[in-house]
Scaffold this motif. Structure first.
Motif, PDB file in Angstrom:
ATOM      1  N   ILE B   6      22.595  95.598  56.075  1.00 14.48           N
ATOM      2  CA  ILE B   6      23.328  94.933  54.990  1.00 14.48           C
ATOM      3  C   ILE B   6      23.299  93.415  55.152  1.00 14.48           C
ATOM      4  N   THR B   7      23.188  92.954  56.376  1.00 15.25           N
ATOM      5  CA  THR B   7      23.217  91.507  56.612  1.00 15.25           C
ATOM      6  C   THR B   7      21.882  90.841  56.298  1.00 15.25           C
ATOM      7  N   GLU B   8      20.874  91.612  55.960  1.00 15.21           N
ATOM      8  CA  GLU B   8      19.543  91.030  55.789  1.00 15.21           C
ATOM      9  C   GLU B   8      19.489  89.921  54.747  1.00 15.21           C
ATOM     10  N   ASN B   9      20.063  90.139  53.602  1.00 16.19           N
ATOM     11  CA  ASN B   9      20.160  89.018  52.651  1.00 16.19           C
ATOM     12  C   ASN B   9      21.365  89.180  51.731  1.00 16.19           C
ATOM     13  N   GLN B  10      21.677  88.073  51.067  1.00 16.99           N
ATOM     14  CA  GLN B  10      22.920  88.057  50.311  1.00 16.99           C
ATOM     15  C   GLN B  10      22.891  89.031  49.133  1.00 16.99           C
ATOM     16  N   ALA B  11      21.716  89.154  48.463  1.00 16.06           N
ATOM     17  CA  ALA B  11      21.612  90.059  47.313  1.00 16.06           C
ATOM     18  C   ALA B  11      21.973  91.479  47.742  1.00 16.06           C
ATOM     19  N   ASP B  12      21.434  91.873  48.882  1.00 22.45           N
ATOM     20  CA  ASP B  12      21.740  93.205  49.398  1.00 22.45           C
ATOM     21  C   ASP B  12      23.227  93.350  49.664  1.00 22.45           C
ATOM     22  N   ILE B  13      23.794  92.308  50.213  1.00 24.91           N
ATOM     23  CA  ILE B  13      25.227  92.377  50.518  1.00 24.91           C
ATOM     24  C   ILE B  13      26.020  92.594  49.239  1.00 24.91           C
ATOM     25  N   ASP B  14      25.614  91.826  48.190  1.00 22.44           N
ATOM     26  CA  ASP B  14      26.329  91.968  46.927  1.00 22.44           C
ATOM     27  C   ASP B  14      26.145  93.372  46.354  1.00 22.44           C
ATOM     28  N   ASN B  15      24.881  93.833  46.331  1.00 26.25           N
ATOM     29  CA  ASN B  15      24.610  95.164  45.784  1.00 26.25           C
ATOM     30  C   ASN B  15      25.372  96.255  46.524  1.00 26.25           C
ATOM     31  N   MET B  16      25.444  96.059  47.798  1.00 30.44           N
ATOM     32  CA  MET B  16      25.966  97.123  48.640  1.00 30.44           C
ATOM     33  C   MET B  16      27.431  96.932  48.987  1.00 30.44           C
ATOM     34  N   SER B  17      28.099  96.017  48.249  1.00 28.65           N
ATOM     35  CA  SER B  17      29.453  95.689  48.664  1.00 28.65           C
ATOM     36  C   SER B  17      30.342  96.929  48.714  1.00 28.65           C
ATOM     37  N   ALA B  18      29.992  97.920  47.905  1.00 29.42           N
ATOM     38  CA  ALA B  18      30.777  99.146  47.917  1.00 29.42           C
ATOM     39  C   ALA B  18      30.762  99.785  49.305  1.00 29.42           C
ATOM     40  N   PHE B  19      29.684  99.546  50.031  1.00 26.57           N
ATOM     41  CA  PHE B  19      29.556 100.186  51.335  1.00 26.57           C
ATOM     42  C   PHE B  19      30.528  99.628  52.360  1.00 26.57           C
ATOM     43  N   ALA B  20      31.026  98.427  52.056  1.00 22.77           N
ATOM     44  CA  ALA B  20      31.990  97.854  52.980  1.00 22.77           C
ATOM     45  C   ALA B  20      33.205  98.767  53.085  1.00 22.77           C
ATOM     46  N   PHE B  77      23.012 109.291  52.970  1.00 25.17           N
ATOM     47  CA  PHE B  77      22.149 108.843  51.865  1.00 25.17           C
ATOM     48  C   PHE B  77      22.129 107.330  51.734  1.00 25.17           C
ATOM     49  N   ASP B  78      20.991 106.807  51.269  1.00 23.79           N
ATOM     50  CA  ASP B  78      20.802 105.406  50.917  1.00 23.79           C
ATOM     51  C   ASP B  78      20.821 105.300  49.415  1.00 23.79           C
ATOM     52  N   LEU B  79      21.984 105.252  48.802  1.00 19.73           N
ATOM     53  CA  LEU B  79      21.995 105.270  47.339  1.00 19.73           C
ATOM     54  C   LEU B  79      22.605 103.968  46.832  1.00 19.73           C
ATOM     55  N   PRO B  80      21.755 103.059  46.272  1.00 23.29           N
ATOM     56  CA  PRO B  80      22.270 101.751  45.846  1.00 23.29           C
ATOM     57  C   PRO B  80      23.398 101.915  44.840  1.00 23.29           C
ATOM     58  N   GLY B  81      24.470 101.180  45.038  1.00 24.43           N
ATOM     59  CA  GLY B  81      25.578 101.196  44.084  1.00 24.43           C
ATOM     60  C   GLY B  81      26.549 102.337  44.260  1.00 24.43           C
ATOM     61  N   ALA B  82      26.260 103.238  45.195  1.00 16.31           N
ATOM     62  CA  ALA B  82      27.156 104.382  45.371  1.00 16.31           C
ATOM     63  C   ALA B  82      28.363 103.998  46.208  1.00 16.31           C
ATOM     64  N   VAL B  83      29.474 104.648  45.921  1.00 21.90           N
ATOM     65  CA  VAL B  83      30.677 104.487  46.720  1.00 21.90           C
ATOM     66  C   VAL B  83      30.543 105.394  47.935  1.00 21.90           C
ATOM     67  N   ARG B  84      30.782 104.852  49.100  1.00 23.56           N
ATOM     68  CA  ARG B  84      30.610 105.680  50.300  1.00 23.56           C
ATOM     69  C   ARG B  84      31.862 106.504  50.572  1.00 23.56           C
ATOM     70  N   ILE B  85      31.658 107.765  50.916  1.00 24.53           N
ATOM     71  CA  ILE B  85      32.778 108.663  51.216  1.00 24.53           C
ATOM     72  C   ILE B  85      32.583 109.299  52.590  1.00 24.53           C
ATOM     73  N   SER B  86      33.679 109.690  53.195  1.00 18.68           N
ATOM     74  CA  SER B  86      33.611 110.345  54.503  1.00 18.68           C
ATOM     75  C   SER B  86      33.188 111.796  54.327  1.00 18.68           C
ATOM     76  N   GLU B  87      32.805 112.428  55.431  1.00 18.55           N
ATOM     77  CA  GLU B  87      32.387 113.835  55.390  1.00 18.55           C
ATOM     78  C   GLU B  87      33.515 114.729  54.877  1.00 18.55           C
ATOM     79  N   SER B  88      34.760 114.380  55.267  1.00 24.79           N
ATOM     80  CA  SER B  88      35.866 115.252  54.860  1.00 24.79           C
ATOM     81  C   SER B  88      36.124 115.142  53.357  1.00 24.79           C
ATOM     82  N   VAL B  89      35.892 113.947  52.785  1.00 23.45           N
ATOM     83  CA  VAL B  89      36.022 113.790  51.336  1.00 23.45           C
ATOM     84  C   VAL B  89      34.879 114.554  50.635  1.00 23.45           C
ATOM     85  N   ALA B  90      33.679 114.497  51.208  1.00 23.46           N
ATOM     86  CA  ALA B  90      32.539 115.246  50.648  1.00 23.46           C
ATOM     87  C   ALA B  90      32.845 116.743  50.640  1.00 23.46           C
TER      88      ALA B  90
END
Lengths: 261, 261
Positions: B6-20, B77-90
């Motif tokens: 995620i730290t590779e570039n700022q665009a990625d950080i913005d795209n992936m902010s949901a992953f935070a 999964f590597d899914l751009p724009g997806a909200v990340r969930i824990s295994e228990s939520v899945a």
């Protein structure tokens, strides 16, 4: 039968002696045996018996010459010769939330000799899902298939298959065979292997009037190469779109329709 | 996507902010909304959205022009724009013992105007079992049906229907109509009501080459008198044996085969 009726005459008392005793424990050996037949294909094979639930299915079995080994019912039913069981035992035996309260153990039929089959025959090789087997049997009966031949893992006495067939598996002539390729090679009828793709003829190109066998394979893997090689021709339903294949029950419905019409 | 990327570039950080942020609570409002869409036909109708589980179905939806409102995935999964969930939520969202870990909420399609339909059309009136609806859609796609018209209680976005269709419900043109009799009366194609018995023509007597609509009814009750009256003819599959009727999926398979062949 109400208990006060039992005293009416001695014959009735003798016939109904089972009613003197009501099974109230799910640990009773007869109940445990019934559960075993219900749940285990191995037990059904070993004992040559099967389990039925419900008035309609039990009547279908009796009317189609199956020999009852043991009948169970709650006091909701007047069933001569049946062993009486409590509601809680019926709950244990039943597969539904509110079981009807009538169950039977029947002797499995000895299969008809496969060589003597004629007419329009559908053969199911290693079908996995009992609900599919039941659905196909129901369609087969409705369309007028003469005999259902099953092999591999197909268990025609699986409770789910019997229920999904709405009794058709008890009314249709059914033959269980061990070695499909050798049976197909010896069969005098033209044998068609149903395949999803590849070089194959389509139903309108076939003449089924003098009878034929159509062999349908496992839901996931289709037919084995040995079974395909033992048939006279490959038969396919032309497909469009992105569907990888028709499901086994839909393919069987279309092929049986073409075979019988 | 691994976090160190995620730290590779700022665009990625913005795209992936949901992953935070990883959703770990099943009480999260987005998760509760997803469960609601999964479980309630009313919620799906009210919000005009539906729930999908699994990589394959989500890809089918994306490829077929459905707009994703929200995607969820676990760190498998590597899914751009997806909200990340824990295994228990899945586990909570998933319908299987071991969910893949990918889910989506999509916007339902606005139905195509029913009057403009042409070709080979199958109409399902008040079908009850989502598994039947899914199976029929799968067969319809394989055989080359041009459009599926559904009415009454049919919910094409029911998770069971979507799964049983193996995505065919997302790939086929599907139109949901409110008032079948008036639609059938206005329809310019010949309309056939599928009936189990009675005075009716059989498929070989019909000419479907210029297109037609075949209407199939509810599993238990068949078609209403209003729907039958609004059609041009009654169509039946001749039956033998003691079966009371073919099940809806088997009847649909045979009728769609005759319509498309």
């Amino acid at each position: 039968m109400r208990r006060d009726k039992i005293t009416e005459n001695q014959a009735d008392i003798d016939n109904m002696s089972a009613f003197a005793h009501v099974i109230t424990s799910t640990q009773n050996p007869q109940i445990k045996f019934a559960v075993k037949l219900r749940d285990s294909a191995k037990a059904r094979r070993e004992h040559g018996q099967f389990f039925l639930e419900g008035y309609r299915l039990c009547m279908d079995a009796l009317e189609n010459g199956y020999t009852p080994e043991l009948l169970f019912c709650t006091d909701k039913f007047d069933l001569p010769g049946a062993v009486r069981i409590s509601e809680s035992v019926a709950q244990k035996l039943g597969d539904t939330v509110t079981p009807q309260g009538i169950f039977g153990l029947f002797k499995a039929n000895s299969p008809a000799p496969a060589q003597q089959l004629s007419g329009k025959i559908i053969a199911l090789e290693n079908l996995q899902d009992p609900a599919n087997l039941g659905a196909i049997a129901r369609t087969a009966e409705a369309l007028g298939i003469d005999c259902l031949v099953v092999s591999g893992g197909c268990d025609v006495y699986h409770p789910k298959a019997l229920r999904a067939s709405m009794g058709a598996l008890l009314r249709l002539p059914v033959t269980q065979i061990e070695d499909s390729p050798s049976w197909l090679e010896q069969c005098e009828l033209p044998c068609y292997a149903a395949v999803p793709v590849g070089a194959a003829i389509t139903p309108p190109e076939c003449d089924f009037t003098a009878g034929a066998v159509i062999v349908i394979g496992n839901e996931g893997n289709g037919l084995s190469n040995e079974v395909i090689a033992a048939c006279d021709a490959r038969l396919t339903i032309p497909m469009r779109g992105r569907a990888e294949s028709l499901n086994a029950a839909a393919a069987a419905a279309i092929l049986m329709w073409e075979l019988c019409k």
